[in-house]
Scaffold this active site. Sequence first.
Site, mmCIF file in Angstrom:
data_model
loop_
_atom_site.group_PDB
_atom_site.id
_atom_site.type_symbol
_atom_site.label_atom_id
_atom_site.label_comp_id
_atom_site.label_asym_id
_atom_site.label_seq_id
_atom_site.Cartn_x
_atom_site.Cartn_y
_atom_site.Cartn_z
ATOM 1 N N TYR A 123 0.849 -1.188 0.000
ATOM 2 C CA TYR A 123 0.000 0.000 0.000
ATOM 3 C C TYR A 123 0.884 1.236 0.000
ATOM 4 C CZ TYR A 123 -4.936 0.096 -0.330
ATOM 5 O OH TYR A 123 -6.189 0.113 -0.851
ATOM 6 N N GLU A 160 -0.302 4.946 -0.733
ATOM 7 C CA GLU A 160 -1.008 6.184 -1.096
ATOM 8 C C GLU A 160 -0.052 7.365 -1.102
ATOM 9 O OE1 GLU A 160 -4.428 6.752 1.386
ATOM 10 O OE2 GLU A 160 -5.556 5.192 0.365
ATOM 11 N N ASP A 179 -6.018 11.602 -26.224
ATOM 12 C CA ASP A 179 -6.151 10.259 -25.667
ATOM 13 C C ASP A 179 -5.564 9.287 -26.681
ATOM 14 O OD1 ASP A 179 -6.918 7.764 -24.854
ATOM 15 O OD2 ASP A 179 -9.030 8.266 -24.508
ATOM 16 N N THR A 194 -3.797 4.291 -22.202
ATOM 17 C CA THR A 194 -3.718 2.996 -21.536
ATOM 18 C C THR A 194 -2.312 2.466 -21.787
ATOM 19 O OG1 THR A 194 -4.496 1.877 -23.517
ATOM 20 C CG2 THR A 194 -6.159 2.401 -21.859
ATOM 21 N N LYS A 205 -2.521 -1.638 -24.677
ATOM 22 C CA LYS A 205 -2.921 -1.842 -26.081
ATOM 23 C C LYS A 205 -1.660 -1.939 -26.949
ATOM 24 C CE LYS A 205 -7.434 0.092 -24.994
ATOM 25 N NZ LYS A 205 -8.398 1.194 -25.181
ATOM 26 N N ARG A 207 -2.386 -4.083 -17.872
ATOM 27 C CA ARG A 207 -3.604 -3.259 -17.864
ATOM 28 C C ARG A 207 -3.382 -2.098 -16.919
ATOM 29 N NH1 ARG A 207 -7.315 -5.952 -20.758
ATOM 30 N NH2 ARG A 207 -8.720 -4.198 -20.936
HETATM 31 C C1 LIG Z 1 -9.408 1.708 -24.391
HETATM 32 C C2 LIG Z 1 -9.630 3.150 -24.377
HETATM 33 C C3 LIG Z 1 -9.899 3.841 -23.184
HETATM 34 C C4 LIG Z 1 -10.290 3.172 -21.894
HETATM 35 O O1 LIG Z 1 -9.489 2.278 -21.370
HETATM 36 P P1 LIG Z 1 -10.014 1.271 -20.238
HETATM 37 O O2 LIG Z 1 -8.712 0.798 -19.711
HETATM 38 O O3 LIG Z 1 -10.819 0.240 -20.940
HETATM 39 O O4 LIG Z 1 -10.796 2.043 -19.251
HETATM 40 C C5 LIG Z 1 -9.966 5.207 -23.218
HETATM 41 N N1 LIG Z 1 -9.819 5.885 -24.365
HETATM 42 C C6 LIG Z 1 -9.599 5.255 -25.530
HETATM 43 C C7 LIG Z 1 -9.458 6.061 -26.763
HETATM 44 C C8 LIG Z 1 -9.505 3.866 -25.579
HETATM 45 O O5 LIG Z 1 -9.317 3.261 -26.744
#
Ligand SMILES: *Cc1c(COP(=O)(O)O)cnc(C)c1O
Length: 436
Positions: free
Chosen positions: A65, A67, A211, A237, A240, A246
């Site tokens: 932990y 924080e 994003d 993220t 991907k 994750r």
């Molecule tokens: C996958 C994705 C997210 C969200 O990711 P999670 O980990 O599933 O919450 C946000 N923005 C875009 C553009 C994504 O492709």
Amino acid sequence: MAEPPPDAFIACPRTRALWDADPEIADLIAKEERYECDTIRLIPSENYASMAVLAATGSIFANKYSEGYASKRYYEGQIYVDQVEKLAIARACALFGAAHANVQPYSGSPANMAACFAVLKPNDTVMGLALPFGGHLTHGWNVNFSGILYRAVQYELDPQTHRIDMDKVRDAARRERPKAIFCGGTAYPRLWDFAAFRSIADEVGAVLIADIAHIAGLVAAGAHPSPVPHAQIVTTTTHKTLRGPRGAMILCTEELAKAVDRAVFPTLQGGPHNHTTAAIAVALKEAATPEFRAYGHHVVANAKALAAALAARGYRLVSGGTDNHLLLIDLSDRPYTGKDGAQALSRAGLVGNYNTVPFDTRKPFNPSGIRLGTPAVTSRGMKEEHMEAIAAWIDAVLSNIGDAERIAAIKEEVREFCGGFPTPGVLIGNDWSPLP
Ligand SMILES: *Cc1c(COP(=O)(O)O)cnc(C)c1O
């Protein structure tokens, strides 16, 4: 019930312990490994993390932990946790050329929520690409926090080109005066013009949030232009195209560093997932190698090859092709839907997902598109010539959508083909005996 454990699970002390403690879950993990080895994974948001990334994810940092932030914690015992987080931050800043990085968001959606909390007040206006046009829920869709807490304005794609019409985005921004503008998406096969978005944001006094959840690995590899010189906040993220665990990160300017850190903790989150932070650090180290640069460029080359091979077989593609890792087959001229198609492909071991196409005339639960991507197959070492084979199988399935026997035969061909490409991160490899 559970089958006997595969030898590779017995050889590894962690999976051995899991098999002894919980054979049902261990068996499901082994079956998932088989499945991920024996199928062609074409979901553009999925990938294979390396064994090293999975080892860090499964490490004892899950026990801690912590924080707060490195050197400013609310708990004792942070000697190693602090070093892990500092390494992850330094690697993120170096890889993307960012001034500041926060590596604590639990996933992409919480990262976007933190970005919003850092620069918006409730009822402020936020603008983003609409979900049915390839945007993300968190960019202002009505059922999401971003459409509930804020006044959301959405832009769409050009009906002819299926590309973002920057003139229309500028007009909408001048009219609606958003405080934040999102760019980035989940199903947009073309390049993002981050500089053009920034000039619009500057004109109306908005913060630009890029994003790059889908394309972070391409950006790291130099296979897609970077938003970092343009957007004040970049969210992504890590699981991907970046091939990490994750999780998520937020990159931002020095000026916004405090607001972003405060939004993540204490506004939205408690303790960070330190095992994930460790694995993010590993993934960032891997992403800084020449091999990863080559990987990112190959993802795009494979997507272009798959798009060309499908177009040559008469399939319509949204925007006519791709510049990145994904493509959308437009089946609005066919008697079957994207869902019918994706389900038939899945039965043949070709795993993608159904998706809306721009201006879809069918319903979101049964839309006209199939979304495919090449990050996972490229991680297995597949090249352009293999995209030709995949396109031929896709065409064979979609042309024989009701023929269970033909589809079963293709599944067998796919399984055999997959045996030639090692699967990163799995213990059992490709030679474990097939499931009955
Ligand atoms: C996958 C994705 C997210 C969200 O990711 P999670 O980990 O599933 O919450 C946000 N923005 C875009 C553009 C994504 O492709």
